[in-house]
Design a protein around this motif. Structure first.
Motif, PDB file in Angstrom:
ATOM      1  N   GLU A   1       2.038 -17.305  12.540  1.00  0.00           N
ATOM      2  CA  GLU A   1       2.181 -18.304  13.181  1.00  0.00           C
ATOM      3  C   GLU A   1       2.550 -18.270  14.820  1.00  0.00           C
ATOM      4  O   GLU A   1       2.404 -19.063  15.781  1.00  0.00           O
ATOM      5  CB  GLU A   1       3.514 -19.349  12.484  1.00  0.00           C
ATOM      6  N   ASP A   2       2.888 -16.902  15.055  1.00  0.00           N
ATOM      7  CA  ASP A   2       3.089 -16.697  16.299  1.00  0.00           C
ATOM      8  C   ASP A   2       2.003 -15.872  17.010  1.00  0.00           C
ATOM      9  O   ASP A   2       2.199 -15.605  18.286  1.00  0.00           O
ATOM     10  CB  ASP A   2       4.311 -15.520  16.562  1.00  0.00           C
TER      11      ASP A   2
ATOM     12  N   LYS B   1      -1.114 -15.455  19.184  1.00  0.00           N
ATOM     13  CA  LYS B   1      -1.402 -16.592  20.330  1.00  0.00           C
ATOM     14  C   LYS B   1      -2.716 -15.990  20.766  1.00  0.00           C
ATOM     15  O   LYS B   1      -3.470 -16.987  21.231  1.00  0.00           O
ATOM     16  CB  LYS B   1      -0.405 -16.316  21.537  1.00  0.00           C
TER      17      LYS B   1
ATOM     18  N   SER C   1      -2.334 -20.138  13.004  1.00  0.00           N
ATOM     19  CA  SER C   1      -1.718 -19.592  13.992  1.00  0.00           C
ATOM     20  C   SER C   1      -1.457 -20.290  15.160  1.00  0.00           C
ATOM     21  O   SER C   1      -1.800 -21.623  15.199  1.00  0.00           O
ATOM     22  CB  SER C   1      -2.566 -18.183  14.288  1.00  0.00           C
ATOM     23  N   ASP C   2      -1.070 -19.714  16.199  1.00  0.00           N
ATOM     24  CA  ASP C   2      -0.944 -20.276  17.441  1.00  0.00           C
ATOM     25  C   ASP C   2      -2.091 -20.059  18.737  1.00  0.00           C
ATOM     26  O   ASP C   2      -1.897 -20.168  19.654  1.00  0.00           O
ATOM     27  CB  ASP C   2       0.442 -19.950  18.145  1.00  0.00           C
TER      28      ASP C   2
ATOM     29  N   LYS D   1      -4.894 -20.190  20.990  1.00  0.00           N
ATOM     30  CA  LYS D   1      -5.189 -21.531  22.058  1.00  0.00           C
ATOM     31  C   LYS D   1      -6.580 -21.240  22.545  1.00  0.00           C
ATOM     32  O   LYS D   1      -7.387 -22.034  22.769  1.00  0.00           O
ATOM     33  CB  LYS D   1      -4.487 -21.562  23.149  1.00  0.00           C
TER      34      LYS D   1
ATOM     35  N   ASN E   1      -5.545 -24.159  13.948  1.00  0.00           N
ATOM     36  CA  ASN E   1      -4.952 -23.115  15.208  1.00  0.00           C
ATOM     37  C   ASN E   1      -4.781 -24.271  16.337  1.00  0.00           C
ATOM     38  O   ASN E   1      -4.994 -25.490  16.282  1.00  0.00           O
ATOM     39  CB  ASN E   1      -5.947 -22.240  15.722  1.00  0.00           C
ATOM     40  N   GLY E   2      -4.467 -23.751  17.540  1.00  0.00           N
ATOM     41  CA  GLY E   2      -4.442 -24.664  18.595  1.00  0.00           C
ATOM     42  C   GLY E   2      -5.527 -24.774  19.601  1.00  0.00           C
ATOM     43  O   GLY E   2      -5.392 -25.198  20.745  1.00  0.00           O
TER      44      GLY E   2
END
Length: 287
Positions: free
Chosen positions: A197-198, A200, A220-221, A223, A243-244
């Protein structure tokens, strides 16, 4: 002929004696096992025959528990139970025929584990390290690395020394960034990253993995994707679910071998016409 027969019998006896010879390192392993409550399937248990131990190819090891009992009316009654923290014995380095090893719950590893030159698969579970142990990066013939660890936060640059690695699977960690050195793992064909989850970003060096066929980054995070992803000319499956991400780089249109693409959640908001046309030509889920 009788002389040769006697010599043959003597040689056979010598071999049998060697096969049954108990070495100090074997005793060290058996003592360690005896002091742990090891749970595992029968095919991953530690044999008590010397030659079987020498030939062992699969091993499943965890800390287990230390227990103490008292006896009431000749029946054992559990008095106390606690996690055993005795480190893995250095003697594990003698198990040179090991091809598969699963480690669960360790916070210390001996340097001798790097001697497992035939190890092909390492499953690393619930270990308390915050940084992936550098000693495991010396396993020069390792092909598959599978990590399931809530405590793990980072990797050393030495990860790039695992030059034989073809499969990398990481789940449930606190890792935010993969090291640039992952780009040195030129034999990688599959990367699966789930529920980190962290996490990036992916390093630009991932574009060096020109043999990569499968890339999954889910929950996950994340981007953005590095533009170097367009270098992955052998990539057949790309999973970017949950995801983001709101956009994809133009270079993704270079992935001519891509057959499966999943970016179905969340919705992409900023995609060029060129990328949009490419996505529509690829099978799988695309929103």
């Amino acid at each position: 002929m009788t002389v040769y027969s006697d010599k043959t019998n003597q040689d056979d006896n010598t071999i049998r004696n060697q096969d049954t010879c108990v070495e100090d390192w074997m005793t060290e392993i058996w003592d360690w096992i005896d002091n742990h409550n090891i749970h595992g399937s029968s095919d991953s248990s530690v044999p008590r025959e010397p030659e079987a131990l020498r030939r062992l190819e699969r091993l499943d090891l965890g800390y287990g528990k230390s227990t103490s009992y008292s006896y009431i009316d000749n029946k054992p009654v559990l008095q106390s139970e606690s996690e055993s923290t005795e480190p893995l014995p250095a003697a594990i380095g003698h198990l040179t025929n090991l091809k598969y090893l699963r480690l669960r719950g360790f916070n210390e590893l001996p340097e001798q584990i790097a001697q497992l030159d035939n190890l092909e698969t390492l499953v690393y579970m619930n270990c308390s390290f915050t940084e992936f142990p550098k000693v495991l990066c010396k396993l020069k013939n390792l092909k598959s690395l599978n990590i399931f660890s809530k405590s793990l936060k980072q990797f050393p640059d030495e990860l790039g020394n695992l030059s034989s690695l073809t499969h990398f699977d990481m789940r449930g960690t606190q890792v935010q960034h993969l090291p640039d050195a992952i780009g040195n793992l030129s034999k990688l064909t599959s990367i699966e990253l789930y529920a980190n989850e962290d996490l990036k970003a992916l390093p630009d060096s991932i574009g060096n993995l020109t043999n990569l066929e499968k890339l999954e980054v889910r929950a996950s995070d994340l981007k953005t994707l590095p533009s170097s992803i367009g270098n992955l000319k052998q990539l057949k499956s790309l999973g970017l679910y949950q995801n983001g991400l709101q956009s994809l780089p133009e270079s993704i249109t270079n992935l001519k071998a891509l057959k499966q693409l999943d970016v179905s959640e969340p919705m992409l908001l900023d995609v060029s016409e060129t990328v949009s046309q490419f996505l529509s030509s690829v099978g799988g889920k695309v929103t």
